[in-house]
Design a protein around this motif. Sequence first.
Motif, short mmCIF file in Angstrom:
data_model
loop_
_atom_site.label_atom_id
_atom_site.label_comp_id
_atom_site.label_asym_id
_atom_site.label_seq_id
_atom_site.Cartn_x
_atom_site.Cartn_y
_atom_site.Cartn_z
N CYS A 12 -8.01 -54.99 1.69
CA CYS A 12 -8.47 -53.86 2.50
C CYS A 12 -7.39 -52.81 2.71
CB CYS A 12 -8.95 -54.36 3.86
SG CYS A 12 -10.42 -55.37 3.78
N LEU A 13 -6.17 -53.27 2.92
CA LEU A 13 -5.09 -52.34 3.27
C LEU A 13 -4.25 -51.89 2.07
CD1 LEU A 13 -3.76 -54.03 6.52
CD2 LEU A 13 -5.24 -52.05 6.34
N ASN A 14 -4.42 -52.52 0.93
CA ASN A 14 -3.63 -52.25 -0.28
C ASN A 14 -2.14 -52.32 0.03
OD1 ASN A 14 -5.87 -51.95 -1.91
ND2 ASN A 14 -6.04 -49.79 -1.49
N LEU A 15 -1.43 -51.22 -0.12
CA LEU A 15 0.02 -51.24 0.10
C LEU A 15 0.40 -51.27 1.58
CD1 LEU A 15 1.19 -48.77 -2.67
CD2 LEU A 15 1.33 -51.24 -2.67
N LYS A 93 8.18 -38.76 3.35
CA LYS A 93 7.59 -38.45 2.04
C LYS A 93 6.97 -39.68 1.42
CE LYS A 93 10.72 -34.64 1.06
NZ LYS A 93 11.88 -34.21 0.29
N GLY A 94 7.63 -40.82 1.56
CA GLY A 94 7.07 -42.07 1.04
C GLY A 94 5.78 -42.44 1.75
N PHE A 95 5.74 -42.20 3.05
CA PHE A 95 4.53 -42.49 3.82
C PHE A 95 3.39 -41.57 3.39
CE2 PHE A 95 2.17 -42.96 7.90
CZ PHE A 95 2.07 -44.35 7.87
N TYR A 96 3.68 -40.29 3.16
CA TYR A 96 2.66 -39.37 2.67
C TYR A 96 2.17 -39.77 1.28
CZ TYR A 96 3.55 -36.14 6.52
OH TYR A 96 3.67 -35.57 7.76
N LEU A 97 3.09 -40.20 0.42
CA LEU A 97 2.69 -40.67 -0.90
C LEU A 97 1.81 -41.92 -0.80
CD1 LEU A 97 5.90 -40.16 -3.06
CD2 LEU A 97 3.70 -39.00 -3.29
N LEU A 98 2.13 -42.79 0.13
CA LEU A 98 1.33 -43.99 0.35
C LEU A 98 -0.08 -43.63 0.81
CD1 LEU A 98 1.43 -47.08 0.36
CD2 LEU A 98 2.20 -46.96 2.70
N LEU A 100 -1.60 -40.76 0.21
CA LEU A 100 -2.24 -40.15 -0.95
C LEU A 100 -2.73 -41.20 -1.93
CD1 LEU A 100 -2.92 -37.48 -2.43
CD2 LEU A 100 -0.67 -37.67 -3.52
N TYR A 101 -1.91 -42.23 -2.15
CA TYR A 101 -2.30 -43.34 -3.02
C TYR A 101 -3.56 -44.02 -2.50
CZ TYR A 101 -2.20 -48.03 -4.99
OH TYR A 101 -2.54 -49.21 -5.58
N GLU A 102 -3.62 -44.26 -1.20
CA GLU A 102 -4.78 -44.92 -0.59
C GLU A 102 -6.03 -44.06 -0.76
OE1 GLU A 102 -5.03 -47.91 0.71
OE2 GLU A 102 -2.92 -48.37 0.50
#
Length: 131
Positions: A12-15, A93-98, A100-102
Motif C-alpha cells: 500500500c505504501l510502496n517506498l 527534494k528526495g521527499f518530493y521525488l518520492l 512524484l513516484y507514488e
Amino acid sequence: MSEYLLVFLPNCLNLFAYIFYLSILYNINRLRISFKFPHILVLILTYIIVFSYIPHKEDRFLLPVFPFIFLLISSFVLKIMKQLSWGKSFILKGFYLLILYEVIISAAFYKYNQRRSDSLEYIMNSDPNPH
C-alpha cells in the motif's frame, strides 16, 4: 500476525513503508530517552495488531490508520531535516521525488485496472453464442 506489516503495508505504501519502519524505530528510541508516551505509535501498532488477528485480511482494513501513519512519517522527516543542516534541501527534494513516484505508480496502476475492467466488461456484454 505479521502479514499486515510485511505484506500489506509495503504494497500500500510502496517506498513510504521503509520510511514508516525507520520512523517507528526512531520514535521508540527518542521517546525512550525522553520518557514520553508514544501516543501515535501505540495507536498505529494497536490497530495493526488487533486487525492482524482477524482471519480475513484485506488492504482496505488499513485505511483508517493511514492518516496516523503519514503523521508519524512526516514528523520523522521533519526531525531529520532539523538535525541535518546540510541536507534540508536534499531531503526535501528526495521527499518530493518520492511523492512524484507514488503519484506515477498510482496513476499507472489505475490505468492498468481501468483497461483490464474495460476488456472484462466487453466480454461480459458480448453475445455468449455468436453462432
